[in-house]
Design an enzyme around this catalytic site. Sequence first.
Site, short mmCIF file in Angstrom:
data_model
loop_
_atom_site.label_atom_id
_atom_site.label_comp_id
_atom_site.label_asym_id
_atom_site.label_seq_id
_atom_site.Cartn_x
_atom_site.Cartn_y
_atom_site.Cartn_z
N CYS A 74 0.87 -1.18 0.00
CA CYS A 74 0.00 0.00 0.00
C CYS A 74 0.91 1.23 0.00
O CYS A 74 1.74 1.38 0.90
CB CYS A 74 -0.88 -0.02 1.25
SG CYS A 74 -1.85 1.47 1.54
N CYS A 183 -0.73 3.95 -6.39
CA CYS A 183 -1.61 3.23 -5.47
C CYS A 183 -1.72 1.81 -5.98
O CYS A 183 -1.89 1.60 -7.19
CB CYS A 183 -2.99 3.89 -5.41
SG CYS A 183 -4.22 2.95 -4.48
#
Length: 258
Positions: A74, A183
């Site tokens: 992440c 992302c």
Amino acid sequence: MTNSNPIGVFDSGIGGTSIWSAIHDLLPNEKTIYLADSKNAPYGQKSKEEIVALSKKNVDLLLEMNCKLIVVACNTATTNAIQELRASYDIPFIGIEPAIKPAANNSKTEVIGILATKGTLNSELFNKTAEMFQNTKIIEQVGYGLVQLIEDGNLYSPEMTTLLESYLHPMIEANIDYLVLGCSHYPYLIPQIKKILPEHIQIIDSGEAVARQTQNILREKVGFSDALKSEPEFYTNSDPKVLESILEYKYPAVKKDF
């Protein structure tokens, strides 16, 4: 040196499976455990303190499962929490951050675009990296709403197309020749992004680089598994069907409260 304990991977939801997939492809003999903290997605809108607390909760659970190495799949958790994680736990961590360097070094127009979460773009780590490339114009765009649409299973919805067009057209007009996906959810949008971008604009994500770094850490510090094959495990604190759908129903996902 052999070590058959699993590799732990966590993300704010299902998007980090794009990173998991690259690791699994490169290291198919390694057992992997994936945590999708979809209940708390997206991390990108949360404070640094919240992101650190959620990341530690995920790490604690993976350590209970005897993981030998943890991949923070992440961008937001990496840029906001990985320093605290490395200071708090005696286990190797591998993070993921936007691949600004290859984009900036290879750009001919000296203009690159970055599509990322607010948490990533506002982080100290991201800004330190961006400052290294003073000769490159970096067009930053927060991908408001994209993660939530992916988490809700609306990958190919008209709303997704509208959002992507609104984020990407200003970058095209600014003459970018590289788009960095900041992302881990966003690689699942590449087919739609390619329909919007001109062919000459290259798309960069971090999956293969993270997989290679994982291999390096196993070789240098942790040890490889001697198993011939190992089935991955997937856990989510939300609807398992969404996670299973992004995995194309090749693996079952288990609902777990965490």
